[in-house]
Design a protein around this motif. Sequence first.
Motif, mmCIF file in Angstrom:
data_model
loop_
_atom_site.group_PDB
_atom_site.id
_atom_site.type_symbol
_atom_site.label_atom_id
_atom_site.label_comp_id
_atom_site.label_asym_id
_atom_site.label_seq_id
_atom_site.Cartn_x
_atom_site.Cartn_y
_atom_site.Cartn_z
ATOM 1 N N SER A 12 54.590 38.269 36.782
ATOM 2 C CA SER A 12 53.356 37.975 37.518
ATOM 3 C C SER A 12 53.091 36.470 37.578
ATOM 4 C CB SER A 12 52.163 38.733 36.935
ATOM 5 O OG SER A 12 51.953 38.389 35.586
ATOM 6 N N ALA A 13 53.451 35.713 36.538
ATOM 7 C CA ALA A 13 53.284 34.257 36.577
ATOM 8 C C ALA A 13 54.186 33.647 37.650
ATOM 9 C CB ALA A 13 53.596 33.645 35.214
ATOM 10 N N TYR A 14 55.425 34.112 37.747
ATOM 11 C CA TYR A 14 56.340 33.620 38.772
ATOM 12 C C TYR A 14 55.768 33.900 40.163
ATOM 13 C CZ TYR A 14 60.124 33.428 42.095
ATOM 14 O OH TYR A 14 60.873 33.148 43.216
ATOM 15 N N LEU A 15 55.326 35.124 40.392
ATOM 16 C CA LEU A 15 54.783 35.491 41.698
ATOM 17 C C LEU A 15 53.577 34.621 42.051
ATOM 18 C CD1 LEU A 15 55.062 39.379 41.425
ATOM 19 C CD2 LEU A 15 56.587 37.829 42.669
ATOM 20 N N SER A 16 52.704 34.406 41.101
ATOM 21 C CA SER A 16 51.521 33.582 41.323
ATOM 22 C C SER A 16 51.903 32.145 41.671
ATOM 23 C CB SER A 16 50.634 33.597 40.076
ATOM 24 O OG SER A 16 49.529 32.752 40.240
ATOM 25 N N GLU A 17 52.873 31.589 40.954
ATOM 26 C CA GLU A 17 53.331 30.215 41.216
ATOM 27 C C GLU A 17 53.869 30.065 42.638
ATOM 28 O OE1 GLU A 17 56.306 29.373 38.287
ATOM 29 O OE2 GLU A 17 54.859 29.470 36.642
ATOM 30 N N LYS A 18 54.423 31.126 43.181
ATOM 31 C CA LYS A 18 55.017 31.089 44.519
ATOM 32 C C LYS A 18 54.033 31.514 45.614
ATOM 33 C CE LYS A 18 58.935 29.745 42.925
ATOM 34 N NZ LYS A 18 59.424 28.402 43.198
ATOM 35 N N GLY A 19 52.776 31.739 45.261
ATOM 36 C CA GLY A 19 51.766 32.097 46.256
ATOM 37 C C GLY A 19 51.831 33.545 46.698
ATOM 38 N N ILE A 20 52.402 34.400 45.870
ATOM 39 C CA ILE A 20 52.566 35.821 46.204
ATOM 40 C C ILE A 20 51.456 36.613 45.522
ATOM 41 C CG2 ILE A 20 54.086 37.822 45.984
ATOM 42 C CD1 ILE A 20 56.435 35.766 45.877
ATOM 43 N N ASN A 21 50.768 37.438 46.301
ATOM 44 C CA ASN A 21 49.676 38.250 45.775
ATOM 45 C C ASN A 21 50.171 39.649 45.419
ATOM 46 O OD1 ASN A 21 46.969 38.869 45.126
ATOM 47 N ND2 ASN A 21 46.694 39.827 47.118
ATOM 48 N N ILE A 22 49.836 40.119 44.234
ATOM 49 C CA ILE A 22 50.171 41.479 43.814
ATOM 50 C C ILE A 22 49.107 42.417 44.378
ATOM 51 C CG2 ILE A 22 50.471 43.051 41.861
ATOM 52 C CD1 ILE A 22 51.293 40.522 40.210
ATOM 53 N N LEU A 23 49.545 43.364 45.210
ATOM 54 C CA LEU A 23 48.628 44.318 45.825
ATOM 55 C C LEU A 23 48.449 45.572 44.987
ATOM 56 C CD1 LEU A 23 49.993 44.063 49.478
ATOM 57 C CD2 LEU A 23 47.981 42.907 48.507
ATOM 58 N N ASP A 24 49.531 46.011 44.352
ATOM 59 C CA ASP A 24 49.496 47.237 43.547
ATOM 60 C C ASP A 24 50.609 47.148 42.516
ATOM 61 O OD1 ASP A 24 48.705 49.706 42.652
ATOM 62 O OD2 ASP A 24 49.296 50.798 44.457
ATOM 63 N N ILE A 25 50.385 47.772 41.385
ATOM 64 C CA ILE A 25 51.380 47.728 40.310
ATOM 65 C C ILE A 25 51.364 49.043 39.545
ATOM 66 C CG2 ILE A 25 49.714 46.583 38.805
ATOM 67 C CD1 ILE A 25 52.055 45.189 37.411
ATOM 68 N N SER A 26 52.554 49.512 39.224
ATOM 69 C CA SER A 26 52.704 50.694 38.390
ATOM 70 C C SER A 26 53.798 50.401 37.382
ATOM 71 C CB SER A 26 53.101 51.900 39.253
ATOM 72 O OG SER A 26 53.354 53.020 38.433
ATOM 73 N N GLN A 27 53.534 50.702 36.135
ATOM 74 C CA GLN A 27 54.560 50.467 35.129
ATOM 75 C C GLN A 27 54.503 51.574 34.084
ATOM 76 O OE1 GLN A 27 54.303 49.150 31.635
ATOM 77 N NE2 GLN A 27 52.165 49.732 31.674
ATOM 78 N N THR A 28 55.647 51.805 33.475
ATOM 79 C CA THR A 28 55.733 52.820 32.426
ATOM 80 C C THR A 28 56.815 52.424 31.443
ATOM 81 O OG1 THR A 28 55.831 55.190 31.999
ATOM 82 C CG2 THR A 28 57.398 54.315 33.608
ATOM 83 N N ILE A 29 56.748 53.006 30.286
ATOM 84 C CA ILE A 29 57.793 52.829 29.277
ATOM 85 C C ILE A 29 58.313 54.214 28.933
ATOM 86 C CG2 ILE A 29 58.333 52.044 26.947
ATOM 87 C CD1 ILE A 29 56.012 50.004 27.337
#
Length: 89
Positions: A20-37
């Motif tokens: 998410s830090a990389y995406l933010s640095e590049k001006g990319i907005n996260i619209l939705d996120i799903s994660q699991t382990i």
Amino acid sequence: MRAVVTVVGKDKTGIIAKVSAYLSEKGINILDISQTILDDYFAMLMMVDLSGASEPLEKLSADCREMGEKIGMSIHLQHEAIFNAMHNI
């Protein structure tokens, strides 16, 4: 333009923060996120908006693959249409 980011690999601390830090640095907005382990494996799927991105899709995708190699994960960023075409039966 929307894109899909997939992250898969052995779970470890800081995966979401790094991506998410990389995406933010590049001006990319996260619209939705799903994660699991699952057991010791981490899997994340993000829908992102590239309309404010500071670099072209090809460069961003290559950077994500490189970041994944550095942290021992598989990270892919691809245009939403390509992701959908690959995952249609």
